[in-house]
Design an enzyme around this catalytic site. Structure first.
Site, PDB file in Angstrom:
ATOM      1  N   ASP A 190       1.291  -5.438   0.946  1.00  0.00           N
ATOM      2  CA  ASP A 190       1.805  -5.775   2.264  1.00  0.00           C
ATOM      3  C   ASP A 190       2.870  -6.861   2.048  1.00  0.00           C
ATOM      4  OD1 ASP A 190       2.331  -5.993   4.937  1.00  0.00           O
ATOM      5  OD2 ASP A 190       0.246  -6.199   5.560  1.00  0.00           O
TER       6      ASP A 190
HETATM    7  C1  BGC Z   1       2.382  -5.798   8.296  1.00  0.00           C
HETATM    8  C2  BGC Z   1       2.562  -4.388   7.790  1.00  0.00           C
HETATM    9  C3  BGC Z   1       4.009  -3.999   7.840  1.00  0.00           C
HETATM   10  C4  BGC Z   1       4.830  -5.006   7.040  1.00  0.00           C
HETATM   11  C5  BGC Z   1       6.305  -4.704   7.038  1.00  0.00           C
HETATM   12  C6  BGC Z   1       3.321  -6.769   7.592  1.00  0.00           C
HETATM   13  O1  BGC Z   1       3.260  -8.020   8.184  1.00  0.00           O
HETATM   14  O2  BGC Z   1       1.048  -6.211   8.100  1.00  0.00           O
HETATM   15  O3  BGC Z   1       1.801  -3.491   8.561  1.00  0.00           O
HETATM   16  O4  BGC Z   1       4.172  -2.701   7.340  1.00  0.00           O
HETATM   17  O5  BGC Z   1       4.639  -6.296   7.604  1.00  0.00           O
HETATM   18  O6  BGC Z   1       6.835  -4.869   8.315  1.00  0.00           O
END
Ligand code: BGC
Length: 854
Positions: A264
């Protein structure tokens, strides 16, 4: 006639089913299924490419080259890959009014349809959108479980049930990947709430982890054949997920996942720990503070991280590249052309997810032929919420709100009146082109300019509104300030909030008078994008006037991205008058439709909800309206359960969730009876905040204990003997059904509940049948009941149909702490079938014989 769908289509390990008694003998516990392995020519191509890379070049590929991109290696024919959110639309690298994206119903709404065919078609639309926006990997589906209604990203998950979550998620993945675009299932694992999301340490039994929380991921790897997976921010059992042994076992060794595990955003926290775990790609990148890169090369050279570990990562990344067409010489399948316009599919999907919780029959469906006046009330009637907040947000090309949708559908002969009734906005709404014009050209919107280090103007652009964000932008990287200028046209007398939301230095002038002059800070690395801090001043303005707004945002040079919101909130001083006016309109109409919902403060990434009530004075509004109009229909426009204390006092309650850009059109289809409200609750809907199975999301000293174990959701409610407001699986349609009978039969090595249902109403309809297992007297702890299969029936008025619900052997199994694998427990199980977890009139028993395995 019979129709069935929603089946598990894997081969099942059942040996013999005695047709008379429904007894069967599992051959063994659920076997390994191999996910679709890449073709031989892809494997060869990947090996050849890998062989050409030295250590530095391999490691370079393992950190992103930008916020949304992977690195390229032209020497081996590898281009950059673009990874973007997901899952309720494809945002793309640029997501603003200049490059809009189709906005799908939120994932909860998709699961509420219990319709895998529909969800697979929506996956096809995501593939088309991804290709249109040059995206290779869609960051979704999100298959964390709806463990608690407080969870901020509840709307982004499918269900509290692992089987339903896995099946709906697998359907979406199949649809996306059939178009040669990768899905990236997230967030692996136990990222079920947002409080302390970067660090919370989730603790639960190994059985709950494997049987409940990992189960949807397993289904999506095995049955969905997903190409990529995202490792979550949180820890499980004291290990942060980007370093977790779960990335190896069960993910790869047992389920056979062969794609890259992507961190993530900013979740990779160590060089050796994460590199030695089976994490493959650290996102985003690049940057001196990223933990891989040169530090990883050094760790490999020092023998701290094996070279083979790096090879495995690169191999998986190259396989992904081959699958999506980023490796020269291998062409992916192109997305299939859509069978209909996106709007048609989005409208169908929004209606298919809407859940009719209550209907006394007094008001619905609306008949325009007999109505003269309808009041459409509530804060979400005109400006509805079509999607939840955070990374799942897209910028749609247009939005149809309930008021517009109902006006169009009811036609010119029905007068539609409107009042907001209650105001619920909390965060500053961005100014729109309807509020401001560019002082230079007079065009609607703002004028934005980028200032270089010497004060020179590097670039100028006209923008449609005040929500501005640039990531990986070369002009921002050369600039040290951005200015946004617009003339606000005042429409109402009264105190307006005028301000900014963002991170960094801001100075906002209104007609030359400073309103904000501040440094705004957050400690959340993504806080600037998700829910940035706000500053505003309250200014008394007169309708008909104009105010020139001049916002300047300063930042350090060589920063590739920034963003902010220039916001204006209209006067909120008319609360009592709003309420009285709405009540008067309701009293004067034949039907009152009250559209209520949540705000951007709740149902958003980055935070959990503080309470479950509808914000502001919405409950009061509904009570007052219901008191003057017996035909009050409440539409709940929220992404997760809210308390409905007036629920026995209104004629009907329809949950729309966040239904995407076609909200109003779909709502009108449902309320006028042109479409059925197709949804059934994918989670239990509590009646009170202190109901026993409502779980908290607040960690204690950094730890969140899942003490409920395997008894999540409706299983926990059943165990506590508690009655919710509305049970899991509940939802009404425009017709009624009788459950006539059931027999259990063998089918293809599987076990089938063959159910006869009759449509006892006056019109055709669809019924979602659900099968639950129970095990009264076994030696192993089991939930009181658990979902084991589902299927839908469609039938004409008065018709009887037979529907097959397949119950795979796997549905009987439990995960054993002793053996560390799924086991089957011989004995007698109850099988109950009906229209919700609390309405299961058909019942039989099923015998599971011993396998003979020692
Ligand atoms: C979220 C993800 C997301 C990523 C990119 C993160 O903060 O938890 O679900 O895909 O950001 O935007």
């Amino acid at each position: 006639m019979s129709q069935a769908n929603g089946h598990d289509d894997r081969t099942l390990p059942l040996s013999s089913v005695d047709e008379a008694s429904g007894a069967f003998e599992p051959l063994e516990t659920t076997p390994m299924h191999s996910p679709r392995a890449p073709d031989a020519h892809i494997l060869e191509r990947v090996e050849a490419a890998l062989a050409e890379l030295d250590l530095e070049r391999k490691v370079r590929l393992l950190t992103g080259s930008g916020f949304w991109r992977t690195a390229a290696e032209p020497a081996i024919g590898l281009r950059e890959m673009v990874l973007c959110d997901g899952p309720a639309g494809v945002r793309g690298e640029r997501f603003d009014e200049r490059e809009p994206s189709a906005s799908l119903p939120c994932p909860t709404a998709l699961a509420a349809s219990w319709d895998e065919d529909l969800v697979e078609r929506l996956g096809g639309l995501l593939a088309v959108e991804a290709r249109r926006k040059h995206v290779d990997v869609v960051l979704g589906p999100t298959v964390n479980l709806q463990r608690s209604p407080y969870a901020g990203r509840h709307f982004e998950c499918y269900s509290e049930d692992p089987l339903l979550s896995g099946r709906i998620g697998a359907a979406l993945v199949r649809g996306v990947q059939a178009g040669g675009v990768a899905a990236c299932v997230k967030h692996f694992t136990a990222n079920d709430s947002e409080t302390e999301r970067y660090s919370v340490d989730v603790r639960m039994s190994r059985r709950a982890l494997h049987e409940v929380h990992l189960a949807p991921f397993e289904e999506i790897v095995r049955a969905g054949g997903v190409w990529a997976l995202m490792a979550a921010y949180n820890s499980v059992d004291g290990v942060t997920m980007t370093e977790s042994p779960l990335l190896e076992t069960p993910l790869r060794t047992e389920w056979g996942f062969d794609g890259p595990a992507v961190s993530d955003w900013f979740a990779t926290r160590s060089t050796e720990g994460a590199a030695s775990a089976e994490l493959d790609l650290a996102m985003p990148g690049p940057g001196p503070d990223r933990p891989w890169g040169a530090a990883l090369v050094a760790a490999v050279r020092a023998g701290l991280v094996p070279r083979e570990a790096v090879d495995r990562k690169v191999r998986r990344l190259l396989s992904l590249a081959a699958r999506v067409g980023a490796l020269a010489g291998i062409a992916p399948p192109a997305p299939a052309p859509l069978a209909s316009e996106p709007a048609v599919l989005l409208r169908e999907a929004a209606a298919a997810g809407m859940v009719l919780l209550r209907d006394t029959g007094a008001a619905l469906p609306l008949d325009p032929g007999t109505l003269r006046r309808v009041a459409v009330l509530g804060p979400n009637a005109d400006t509805a919420r079509i999607q939840g907040g955070g990374s799942a947000t897209v910028v749609p090309p247009y939005t149809i709100g309930p008021l517009a949708g109902l006006r169009a559908a009811l036609g010119p002969d029905v007068e539609v009146t409107h009042g907001v009734g209650a105001r619920i906005r909390h965060r500053l709404p961005a100014v729109t082109g309807a509020d401001v014009h560019d002082p230079k050209t007079g065009e609607r919107g703002l004028w934005v300019r980028f200032i270089g280090p010497g004060g020179e103007v590097l670039h100028e652009e006209a923008r449609g509104g005040g929500r501005l964000l640039w990531l990986d932008d070369p002009i921002v990287a050369r600039a040290v300030a951005i200015e946004a200028i617009g003339v606000l046209e005042v429409r109402e007398d009264g105190p307006h909030r005028i301000g900014v939301a963002g991170v960094g230095r801001f100075r906002l002038l209104a007609d030359g008078i400073p309103l904000v002059d501040d440094d705004l800070v957050t400690d959340d690395p993504l806080g600037g994008i998700l829910t940035p801090p706000e500053r505003w001043a309250v200014v008394d303005l007169k309708a008909g006037g104009e105010v020139e707004l001049h916002l300047r945002h300063d930042f350090e040079a060589e920063r590739p991205g920034t963003g902010f919101v220039l916001g204006v909130d209209r006067p909120a001083a008319h609360e009592n008058a709003d309420l009285e006016r709405a009540v008067a309109l309701a009293a004067d109409a034949e039907v009152a439709i009250v559209v209520v919902g949540s705000t951007e403060e709740s149902d958003s990434e980055g935070r959990d909800r503080a309470h479950l009530s509808l914000p502001g004075r919405q409950d009061e509004l509904i009570r007052r309206v219901a008191a003057v109009n017996p035909n009050t229909v409440v539409v709940v426009n929220a992404g997760s359960p809210v308390l409905l204390p007036w629920r026995e006092d209104v004629a009907a309650i329809l949950v729309s969730w966040f239904p995407g850009q076609e909200f109003g059109a779909a709502l009108a289809d449902v309320l006028l009876g042109r479409a059925e409200p197709g949804g059934r609750l994918p989670m239990t809907w509590p009646g009170r905040e202190d109901d026993p199975a409502v779980l908290s999301t607040i960690p204690t000293e950094g730890r969140l204990d899942y003490t409920e174990g395997i008894h999540l959701g409706y299983r926990g409610w059943a165990r506590a003997g508690a009655t919710p407001a509305y049970p899991f699986g509940h939802g009404l349609g425009w017709t009624t059904w009788e459950h006539v009978g059931m027999e259990t039969v063998a089918s293809d090595g599987g076990f089938v509940a063959r159910v006869t249902v009759r449509n006892t109403g006056a019109r055709a309809g669809r019924h979602v049948l659900q099968a639950y297992l129970g095990r009264g007297d076994g030696g192993v702890e089991r939930p009181v009941l658990w979902l084991a299969g589902h299927a839908s029936a469609t039938a004409a008025a008065g018709a009887e149909v037979i529907v097959d619900l397949r119950v795979p052997a796997r549905a009987f199994e439990y995960w054993s702490e002793e053996t560390g694998r799924r086991e089957s427990e011989p004995g007698t199980y109850t099988l109950r079938v009906g229209g919700s977890s609390a309405d299961l009139p058909l019942r039989t028993t099923v015998e599971v014989h011993p396998t003979g395995r020692s």
